[in-house]
Design a protein around this motif. Structure first.
Motif, mmCIF file in Angstrom:
data_model
loop_
_atom_site.group_PDB
_atom_site.id
_atom_site.type_symbol
_atom_site.label_atom_id
_atom_site.label_comp_id
_atom_site.label_asym_id
_atom_site.label_seq_id
_atom_site.Cartn_x
_atom_site.Cartn_y
_atom_site.Cartn_z
ATOM 1 N N ILE A 4 0.839 -1.206 0.000
ATOM 2 C CA ILE A 4 0.000 0.000 0.000
ATOM 3 C C ILE A 4 0.869 1.248 0.000
ATOM 4 N N VAL A 5 1.871 1.254 0.879
ATOM 5 C CA VAL A 5 2.760 2.419 0.966
ATOM 6 C C VAL A 5 3.460 2.654 -0.374
ATOM 7 N N ALA A 6 3.892 1.568 -1.027
ATOM 8 C CA ALA A 6 4.541 1.706 -2.342
ATOM 9 C C ALA A 6 3.575 2.297 -3.362
ATOM 10 N N ILE A 42 -7.380 7.615 -9.466
ATOM 11 C CA ILE A 42 -6.418 6.511 -9.563
ATOM 12 C C ILE A 42 -6.255 5.833 -8.209
ATOM 13 N N ASN A 43 -6.172 6.637 -7.159
ATOM 14 C CA ASN A 43 -6.016 6.084 -5.814
ATOM 15 C C ASN A 43 -7.221 5.241 -5.418
ATOM 16 N N PHE A 44 -8.403 5.679 -5.806
ATOM 17 C CA PHE A 44 -9.617 4.908 -5.496
ATOM 18 C C PHE A 44 -9.586 3.545 -6.188
ATOM 19 N N TYR A 96 -7.248 3.017 3.039
ATOM 20 C CA TYR A 96 -8.203 4.088 2.749
ATOM 21 C C TYR A 96 -7.673 5.476 3.113
ATOM 22 N N TYR A 97 -6.837 5.572 4.136
ATOM 23 C CA TYR A 97 -6.524 6.889 4.683
ATOM 24 C C TYR A 97 -5.085 7.345 4.465
ATOM 25 N N SER A 98 -4.236 6.534 3.854
ATOM 26 C CA SER A 98 -2.844 6.957 3.643
ATOM 27 C C SER A 98 -2.775 8.202 2.766
ATOM 28 N N SER A 99 -3.508 8.195 1.662
ATOM 29 C CA SER A 99 -3.466 9.351 0.763
ATOM 30 C C SER A 99 -4.035 10.594 1.438
ATOM 31 N N VAL A 142 -13.075 9.237 -2.761
ATOM 32 C CA VAL A 142 -12.820 7.913 -2.180
ATOM 33 C C VAL A 142 -14.045 7.391 -1.445
ATOM 34 N N MET A 143 -14.631 8.192 -0.563
ATOM 35 C CA MET A 143 -15.744 7.717 0.256
ATOM 36 C C MET A 143 -17.030 7.559 -0.551
#
Length: 643
Positions: free
Chosen positions: A479-481, A528-530, A575-578, A627-628
């Motif tokens: 996920i971090v990557a 993209i993140n979603f 879900y919350y890193s970004s 996202v949400m």
């Protein structure tokens, strides 16, 4: 259930539609982690097939069975052909002439009969595909009393004389939301005690057939199915045990209890109540969304676990209403004070903001730009970042505390009313999972009970935990990557948008007034993140179940706790890193003109992002909305198309 929390979201999916004209409807209920072979259909909250047993006709002898009695016409019923014995569980299978599967079924069904269960099979000629058999299972009174004592199931012994106080002075306020009393309270309240078959006369038994509710009967039968072996008596193959393994190897295609009637009309048979129809009429329809939930009927029909879940979901929704009202008030304040925002006025002023030249947003292609070009984003930020936002933050801090304390109170009240005090300890902590009994062949004496019980050696336990921990760390690192990759995308696209939108030589200044580089980058990066979030979540759900199974937890409660920890840790980071990046890191490590900071060093030319002059809150809002809202939309689409 809308979009359920992670734990509870592991409960519910449907594996297959029954290929039959013998309409057997799967009933969700509150059994222990239920046949999780590909998230089997036993606990599916949403289904859309029929129910009962219909279109029965003369059947030929079946493999492993000697009964040849004729089938009677028996539509819309949950009883055997004799109309007396209730169907407590159904197993379906396709006879594909595989001798190994036939042998497994023969041994398994023989062992079920040794336990006292009664079986009856419907011929494949009555199924829609002409291939599927349905094995109906009935638990007689002797079996129910035996295992009710084993499972410490509480039974009524005296009608309660305690009066439950009501807020009569507020009755007129709640009247539009109330349901009829026979729906809210489907049966009287009783004092209960763990069932003991040696003290049958102590309990209030008016009718043996209805003494144990269907959800309890289903649970008892599943307990037997999960532990019954499918090897002959002379063999000692402990791996060959339980309905879960028979589902995974294809011996049976499905296992499920039945609903009591069709959802759109009252059952014709007066022997059983139309609880499902009542639940649909007063609870499951969209037009009943504002009505109170008939929690007592939900608990009675589906079991305590699902009853507690819907109690929590309803309470959570009620509490969110107050937070939503306060959010609307703060947003309205921001809109009404739109013209009093001095910083936005100065940014938009042609003489102030229009005279201030800002440094280029990228190194080579980006020109200088004027501060008043961020006028619109500054006004937008004021809607979400104003004096009312501080009050809203204080309110939410208080709201969270009140939510937890009020739910503890509500949960304690339900535990008392439903007689679930110490339910976790009695029903789950003392019940060893059949998978643990099967895989742990080593035994030792329990110092408390002085009985021999299976155990997992310390060396094996440590090895399994190390593998499990390494797997979780790998997925969190993945996920971090991905987040770092999205950040690199943001930096590259940010520079590209800045060079295009801010270039005075290009004829897109009208677009540039409404779409700033920050907004354009945030929207595309959030999308993209979603997509990455949903893909990783899809795979990790299966990985989490696999590694939890590999750890071989001893009890069902321990299994659920471990799975919950893994899912919470992963989904929190996923879900919350970004959002954490935008809220706490973006714009903090930019540097200054002549010495800007670069991601991965000066050689990459990826200059760290800056926030708009009005701040990063509007960007964070955009990220959360995409996202949400996207997660809710995707969850509802899945729920509607793949119940």
């Amino acid at each position: 259930m809308g979009d359920a929390p992670p734990l509870l979201f592991l409960l519910l999916e449907t594996e297959m539609r029954l290929p039959s004209r013998i309409i057997l409807e799967k009933k969700p209920h509150g059994l222990e982690p239920l046949l999780q072979h590909q998230r089997t259909s036993l606990t599916s909250i949403h289904e859309n097939s029929g129910n009962g047993v219909s279109s029965l006709s003369e059947g030929a002898p079946l493999p492993g069975h000697s009964e040849t009695e004729s089938l009677q016409s028996n539509r819309d019923t949950v009883f055997f052909r004799d109309g007396v014995r209730r169907i407590d569980f159904v197993l379906s299978y396709v006879d594909d002439k595989d001798e190994r599967k036939q042998e497994r079924r023969k041994e398994f069904e023989a062992n079920l009969e040794k336990e006292g269960l009664e079986l009856e099979t419907e011929n494949k000629a009555d199924s829609k595909d002409q291939k599927t058999y349905f094995l109906k299972i009935h638990a007689p009174w002797e079996v129910l009393t035996k295992y009710a004592a084993v499972l410490n199931i509480k039974a009524p012994f005296k009608e309660s004389d305690i009066q439950h106080g009501q807020d009569a002075h507020l009755d007129w306020l709640s009247y539009p939301f109330r349901l009829p009393d026979h729906i809210m309270h489907p049966k009287p309240d009783y004092f209960t005690y763990p069932f003991d078959k040696n003290k049958v006369g102590f309990f209030l038994i008016n009718d043996k057939e209805t003494f144990f509710p269907p959800s309890t009967r289903n649970r008892i039968v599943f307990y037997i199915l999960a532990r019954a072996p499918y090897y002959s008596e002379g063999r000692k193959d402990r791996e060959k045990t339980g309905i879960k393994r028979l589902l995974s190897n294809g011996t049976y295609t499905a296992a499920f209890p039945l609903h009591d009637c069709r959802l759109w009309k009252i059952a014709r048979n007066a022997k059983y109540e139309s609880e499902r129809f009542n639940l649909y009429k007063h609870w499951a329809r969209f037009l009943c969304f504002y009505k109170e939930q008939p929690l007592n009927l939900i608990k009675k029909y589906y079991g305590e676990k699902i009853g507690i879940y819907f109690a929590w979901l309803g309470f959570y929704t009620e509490m969110l209403f107050f937070a939503a009202v306060m959010g609307v008030i703060c947003f309205t304040y921001g809109a009404l004070s739109y013209g009093d925002n001095k910083s936005s006025e100065e940014i938009c002023d042609a003489e102030i903001g229009g005279s201030i030249l800002m440094c280029p947003l990228c190194d080579k292609k980006c020109p200088f730009w004027k501060l008043n070009s961020t006028c619109l984003s500054s006004w937008q930020s004021h809607l979400f970042d104003n004096e009312g936002t501080v009050f809203f933050a204080i309110f939410m801090g208080i709201w969270v505390t009140l939510f937890l304390e009020f739910w503890k109170r509500r949960q304690a009240r339900l535990e008392y009313e439903w007689d679930l005090v110490d339910f976790e300890e009695e029903q789950q902590q003392l019940q060893i999972r059949p998978e643990f009994e099967i895989k742990c062949t080593n035994r030792r004496q329990n110092k408390i009970t002085q009985e021999m019980e299976p155990y997992l050696p310390v060396t094996s336990k440590c090895a399994r935990f190390c593998l499990s921990g390494a797997t979780v760390i790998f997925w969190v690192s993945l996920i971090v990557a991905c987040i770092i990759g999205v950040i690199a995308y943001r930096l590259a696209v940010y520079a590209a948008f800045a060079s295009i939108i801010k270039d005075p030589m290009r004829k897109i200044q009208l677009v540039g007034r409404f779409i700033t580089p920050q907004l354009a980058t945030s929207v595309t990066a959030s999308c993209i993140n979603f997509v990455i979030i949903m893909i990783l979540n899809f795979f990790y759900e299966r990985v989490a179940i696999w590694i939890t199974d590999m750890e071989i937890p001893k009890t069902h409660l321990e299994y659920e706790n471990r799975l919950t920890i893994k899912m919470f840790l992963f989904q929190f980071v996923n879900y919350y890193s970004s959002c954490f990046y935008v809220a706490f890191f973006k714009g903090k490590f930019v540097g200054y003109p002549g010495k800007y900071s670069y991601m991965f060093g000066n050689m990459t030319q990826l200059r760290n992002e800056e926030c708009d002059p009005g701040g990063c809150l509007i960007e964070l809002t955009t990220q959360l909305v995409i996202v949400m809202a996207g997660k809710q939309l995707w969850g509802n689409i899945q729920e509607a198309l793949l119940p």
